[in-house]
Design a protein around this motif. Sequence first.
Motif, PDB file in Angstrom:
ATOM      1  N   LEU A 190       0.815  -1.213   0.000  1.00  0.00           N
ATOM      2  CA  LEU A 190       0.000   0.000   0.000  1.00  0.00           C
ATOM      3  C   LEU A 190       0.851   1.267   0.000  1.00  0.00           C
ATOM      4  O   LEU A 190       0.447   2.296  -0.562  1.00  0.00           O
ATOM      5  N   GLN A 195      -2.510   7.505  -0.865  1.00  0.00           N
ATOM      6  CA  GLN A 195      -3.510   7.334   0.190  1.00  0.00           C
ATOM      7  C   GLN A 195      -4.464   8.520   0.185  1.00  0.00           C
ATOM      8  O   GLN A 195      -4.054   9.672   0.086  1.00  0.00           O
ATOM      9  N   ARG A 197      -6.793  10.394   2.565  1.00  0.00           N
ATOM     10  CA  ARG A 197      -6.788  10.421   4.032  1.00  0.00           C
ATOM     11  C   ARG A 197      -7.641  11.553   4.582  1.00  0.00           C
ATOM     12  O   ARG A 197      -7.718  12.637   3.996  1.00  0.00           O
ATOM     13  N   VAL A 213      -0.074  11.652  -0.617  1.00  0.00           N
ATOM     14  CA  VAL A 213      -1.336  11.674   0.110  1.00  0.00           C
ATOM     15  C   VAL A 213      -2.237  12.770  -0.451  1.00  0.00           C
ATOM     16  O   VAL A 213      -1.783  13.887  -0.711  1.00  0.00           O
ATOM     17  N   TRP A 232      -6.183   4.621  -2.460  1.00  0.00           N
ATOM     18  CA  TRP A 232      -6.874   3.783  -1.474  1.00  0.00           C
ATOM     19  C   TRP A 232      -7.235   4.622  -0.258  1.00  0.00           C
ATOM     20  O   TRP A 232      -6.600   5.639   0.034  1.00  0.00           O
ATOM     21  N   SER A 233      -8.251   4.160   0.479  1.00  0.00           N
ATOM     22  CA  SER A 233      -8.716   4.947   1.611  1.00  0.00           C
ATOM     23  C   SER A 233      -9.337   4.051   2.682  1.00  0.00           C
ATOM     24  O   SER A 233      -9.868   2.977   2.385  1.00  0.00           O
TER      25      SER A 233
END
Length: 289
Positions: A190, A195, A197, A213, A232-233
């Motif tokens: 990952l 990310q 966030r 991020v 992705w989260s």
Amino acid sequence: MRYSPESLEAFVQTVESGSFSAAARALRKSQSTISTAVANLEADLGFALFNREAWQPVLTEEGRRALAQVKEILAASERLEELAVRLAGEEEPFLSMAISDFWQTDHHESLLKRLAARYPLIEFDCMIAEDADVIDALQMGRAHIGVVRAQPHLPPDIACSRLQVQAQMAIYIHQDHSLAQQSKVSWNQLTPERQLRLNTWTQNDSDRPVGKVWSAPSYLLLLEMAEQGFGWSILPRWLVRQFGHQVLTELPVNGWPQNIAVDALWSKRSPPGPAGRWMIDQLCAQRPD
């Protein structure tokens, strides 16, 4: 009371924060105000609470023994305040609430139906906020009650009660991503990926995420960003089920999904009235399905 509540609160917060400056930030007052409040308490008590020769204030033996008593006084004062609100009986005309996106809508809808039946004339306002923003709304008087994931630390002017219902969070990515096809995904896999966030408007710059991020102040926005394939989260499972478009895959990461504790918060300085206290009671009595 011989000893002012402000002085008692300044003393306790200085101990918990580790310095007068940190206590001032937590209480949203100037450092001189905190230092003066503690000095006034020492004068009233007749002994020093802190040894100020060190770089940071260190409790004296007398201060250590006084701390437990001061905490009991503040706790008793809060209980008396709550009792007065309950016995007053006059419902407030307006009630506001700040809730997180991870708070399931069916829980919220059930609560509002009971509120409408019990207090049909009350004006109600609900806002979506997360973490530090919920606390800020309570401290600024923009909300009377907050529902938020359990925080590691709370300001001294914020009261808290744990809910029996938990929020379930999982890690998601767009179904077309290569990680979505794997039977097991590690954190090392990952890390290179972007990310998505959560952040808050009141978050300190030092706490803001850096690196690969992207961030947003609500889980609903993160959901939309994840569905666009931006990364992705960590998202509430109920939110993905109810508002997603079936394009996300829950990743099989070790330790996930996770159950997150949820708290009801309110301000000690301006506690909710009878309707607000009733709502807190209902929140804390609500059981998981």
